[in-house]
Design a protein around this motif. Sequence first.
Motif, PDB file in Angstrom:
ATOM      1  N   LEU A 103     -75.216  62.241  -6.219  1.00  0.00           N
ATOM      2  CA  LEU A 103     -75.203  62.711  -4.828  1.00  0.00           C
ATOM      3  C   LEU A 103     -75.958  61.739  -3.930  1.00  0.00           C
ATOM      4  CD1 LEU A 103     -75.861  66.521  -5.410  1.00  0.00           C
ATOM      5  CD2 LEU A 103     -73.753  65.516  -4.497  1.00  0.00           C
ATOM      6  N   LYS A 104     -77.072  61.241  -4.424  1.00  0.00           N
ATOM      7  CA  LYS A 104     -77.921  60.353  -3.627  1.00  0.00           C
ATOM      8  C   LYS A 104     -77.251  59.009  -3.343  1.00  0.00           C
ATOM      9  CE  LYS A 104     -82.507  58.162  -3.676  1.00  0.00           C
ATOM     10  NZ  LYS A 104     -83.763  57.994  -4.437  1.00  0.00           N
ATOM     11  N   SER A 105     -76.566  58.451  -4.331  1.00  0.00           N
ATOM     12  CA  SER A 105     -76.026  57.098  -4.208  1.00  0.00           C
ATOM     13  C   SER A 105     -74.538  57.028  -3.887  1.00  0.00           C
ATOM     14  CB  SER A 105     -76.276  56.323  -5.508  1.00  0.00           C
ATOM     15  OG  SER A 105     -77.650  56.097  -5.700  1.00  0.00           O
ATOM     16  N   ASP A 106     -73.773  58.000  -4.353  1.00  0.00           N
ATOM     17  CA  ASP A 106     -72.315  57.921  -4.243  1.00  0.00           C
ATOM     18  C   ASP A 106     -71.699  58.882  -3.229  1.00  0.00           C
ATOM     19  OD1 ASP A 106     -72.294  56.084  -6.440  1.00  0.00           O
ATOM     20  OD2 ASP A 106     -72.459  57.773  -7.815  1.00  0.00           O
ATOM     21  N   ILE A 107     -72.465  59.851  -2.774  1.00  0.00           N
ATOM     22  CA  ILE A 107     -71.885  60.897  -1.927  1.00  0.00           C
ATOM     23  C   ILE A 107     -72.487  60.911  -0.524  1.00  0.00           C
ATOM     24  CG2 ILE A 107     -71.373  63.363  -1.742  1.00  0.00           C
ATOM     25  CD1 ILE A 107     -70.102  61.899  -4.207  1.00  0.00           C
ATOM     26  N   LEU A 108     -73.771  61.202  -0.407  1.00  0.00           N
ATOM     27  CA  LEU A 108     -74.387  61.359   0.915  1.00  0.00           C
ATOM     28  C   LEU A 108     -74.296  60.108   1.794  1.00  0.00           C
ATOM     29  CD1 LEU A 108     -77.525  63.574   0.159  1.00  0.00           C
ATOM     30  CD2 LEU A 108     -75.193  64.262   0.746  1.00  0.00           C
ATOM     31  N   PRO A 109     -74.516  58.900   1.255  1.00  0.00           N
ATOM     32  CA  PRO A 109     -74.386  57.729   2.135  1.00  0.00           C
ATOM     33  C   PRO A 109     -72.985  57.601   2.736  1.00  0.00           C
ATOM     34  CG  PRO A 109     -75.507  57.131   0.104  1.00  0.00           C
ATOM     35  CD  PRO A 109     -74.962  58.501  -0.100  1.00  0.00           C
TER      36      PRO A 109
ATOM     37  N   VAL B 271     -79.414  68.935  -1.685  1.00  0.00           N
ATOM     38  CA  VAL B 271     -78.425  68.794  -0.619  1.00  0.00           C
ATOM     39  C   VAL B 271     -78.434  70.053   0.234  1.00  0.00           C
ATOM     40  CG1 VAL B 271     -75.965  68.508  -0.111  1.00  0.00           C
ATOM     41  CG2 VAL B 271     -76.997  67.316  -2.065  1.00  0.00           C
ATOM     42  N   ASN B 272     -78.454  69.891   1.555  1.00  0.00           N
ATOM     43  CA  ASN B 272     -78.456  71.076   2.415  1.00  0.00           C
ATOM     44  C   ASN B 272     -77.049  71.632   2.599  1.00  0.00           C
ATOM     45  OD1 ASN B 272     -77.123  69.875   4.768  1.00  0.00           O
ATOM     46  ND2 ASN B 272     -79.049  68.806   5.198  1.00  0.00           N
ATOM     47  N   HIS B 273     -76.956  72.804   3.171  1.00  0.00           N
ATOM     48  CA  HIS B 273     -75.687  73.525   3.268  1.00  0.00           C
ATOM     49  C   HIS B 273     -74.642  72.749   4.068  1.00  0.00           C
ATOM     50  CE1 HIS B 273     -72.924  76.862   3.352  1.00  0.00           C
ATOM     51  NE2 HIS B 273     -72.906  76.862   4.674  1.00  0.00           N
ATOM     52  N   ASP B 274     -75.048  72.173   5.176  1.00  0.00           N
ATOM     53  CA  ASP B 274     -74.110  71.424   6.016  1.00  0.00           C
ATOM     54  C   ASP B 274     -73.552  70.209   5.283  1.00  0.00           C
ATOM     55  OD1 ASP B 274     -74.349  73.176   8.124  1.00  0.00           O
ATOM     56  OD2 ASP B 274     -75.923  72.017   9.134  1.00  0.00           O
ATOM     57  N   GLU B 275     -74.415  69.521   4.541  1.00  0.00           N
ATOM     58  CA  GLU B 275     -73.963  68.354   3.781  1.00  0.00           C
ATOM     59  C   GLU B 275     -72.979  68.759   2.692  1.00  0.00           C
ATOM     60  OE1 GLU B 275     -77.875  65.402   4.014  1.00  0.00           O
ATOM     61  OE2 GLU B 275     -77.828  67.023   2.555  1.00  0.00           O
ATOM     62  N   SER B 276     -73.259  69.872   2.020  1.00  0.00           N
ATOM     63  CA  SER B 276     -72.436  70.308   0.890  1.00  0.00           C
ATOM     64  C   SER B 276     -71.006  70.652   1.296  1.00  0.00           C
ATOM     65  CB  SER B 276     -73.077  71.509   0.188  1.00  0.00           C
ATOM     66  OG  SER B 276     -73.055  72.650   1.020  1.00  0.00           O
ATOM     67  N   LYS B 277     -70.799  70.942   2.563  1.00  0.00           N
ATOM     68  CA  LYS B 277     -69.459  71.293   3.048  1.00  0.00           C
ATOM     69  C   LYS B 277     -68.616  70.051   3.333  1.00  0.00           C
ATOM     70  CE  LYS B 277     -70.864  73.919   6.477  1.00  0.00           C
ATOM     71  NZ  LYS B 277     -70.811  74.842   7.638  1.00  0.00           N
ATOM     72  N   GLN B 278     -69.225  68.873   3.274  1.00  0.00           N
ATOM     73  CA  GLN B 278     -68.527  67.651   3.658  1.00  0.00           C
ATOM     74  C   GLN B 278     -67.967  66.845   2.478  1.00  0.00           C
ATOM     75  OE1 GLN B 278     -70.490  65.403   6.965  1.00  0.00           O
ATOM     76  NE2 GLN B 278     -72.100  66.940   6.738  1.00  0.00           N
ATOM     77  N   TYR B 279     -68.121  67.394   1.268  1.00  0.00           N
ATOM     78  CA  TYR B 279     -67.558  66.727   0.100  1.00  0.00           C
ATOM     79  C   TYR B 279     -67.144  67.769  -0.934  1.00  0.00           C
ATOM     80  CZ  TYR B 279     -72.088  67.655  -2.116  1.00  0.00           C
ATOM     81  OH  TYR B 279     -73.191  68.270  -2.620  1.00  0.00           O
ATOM     82  N   LYS B 280     -66.303  67.346  -1.857  1.00  0.00           N
ATOM     83  CA  LYS B 280     -65.859  68.209  -2.948  1.00  0.00           C
ATOM     84  C   LYS B 280     -66.578  67.823  -4.235  1.00  0.00           C
ATOM     85  CE  LYS B 280     -62.321  70.531  -1.032  1.00  0.00           C
ATOM     86  NZ  LYS B 280     -62.248  72.008  -0.990  1.00  0.00           N
TER      87      LYS B 280
END
Length: 234
Positions: free
Chosen positions: A182-188, A212-221
């Motif tokens: 999540l830190k390296s491949d998703i959030l950036p 990961v916060n709720h808003d972030e979690s909605k932006q990826y699968k």
Amino acid sequence: MEIDYSHIKVIGFDADDTLWVNETYFRDAELEFAKLLSAFETANKIDQELFKMEMKNLPVYGYGIKGFVLSMVEMAIELSNNTVSNKTISKILDIGKDMINKDVELLEGVEDILQQLSKKYRLIVATKGDLLDQERKLEKSGLLDYFHHIEVLSDKKEANYSKLLNHLDINPSEFLMIGNSLKSDILPLINIKAHAIHVPFHTTWLHEQIEVNHDESKQYKTIKSLLELPKLLN
């Protein structure tokens, strides 16, 4: 919220623990290291102190096996108060060489998935670590022909990805990153308005663990396996 992948043209894959097994070998090496130094400290303490040493050395050595081995050597000298034997140092170096010489164990379905996706998308590898080691693993993997570009990054932050996409003339909105961290491949990626799909591996390095916060979690699968990828993209 449904995520639309219909405009994706380029898919990037992380390598370690996304295409093949990696972190498991680091866990095994840490256990071996703790046994070697068991006369000086408990296994739990050794593990904690080694991680601290790795974090201290990360800006100097970067990611990968070589930096890990140098951190083990430095930790052995420190924990033993400079009394560690040459024989033990030699065994630490052997741990590193064994890690480097491991066969590449592909994760389930990887080659079939790449074969399918390469017919429709441009595929690249975006990984971090030691350049020589990553090149060696890619060669051993037999997967090189599926990728248009291989990039070994010094780190995986927004700036690194933006520079890569700009260099390859890829619009972030048309790019999808696949990875286990999540830190390296998703959030950036979602932070630079690209797309990302999380494929967790059963073990994650402490440095890569993040909330990961709720808003972030909605932006990826998140999917359980790469085998789910083609259906998700259709």
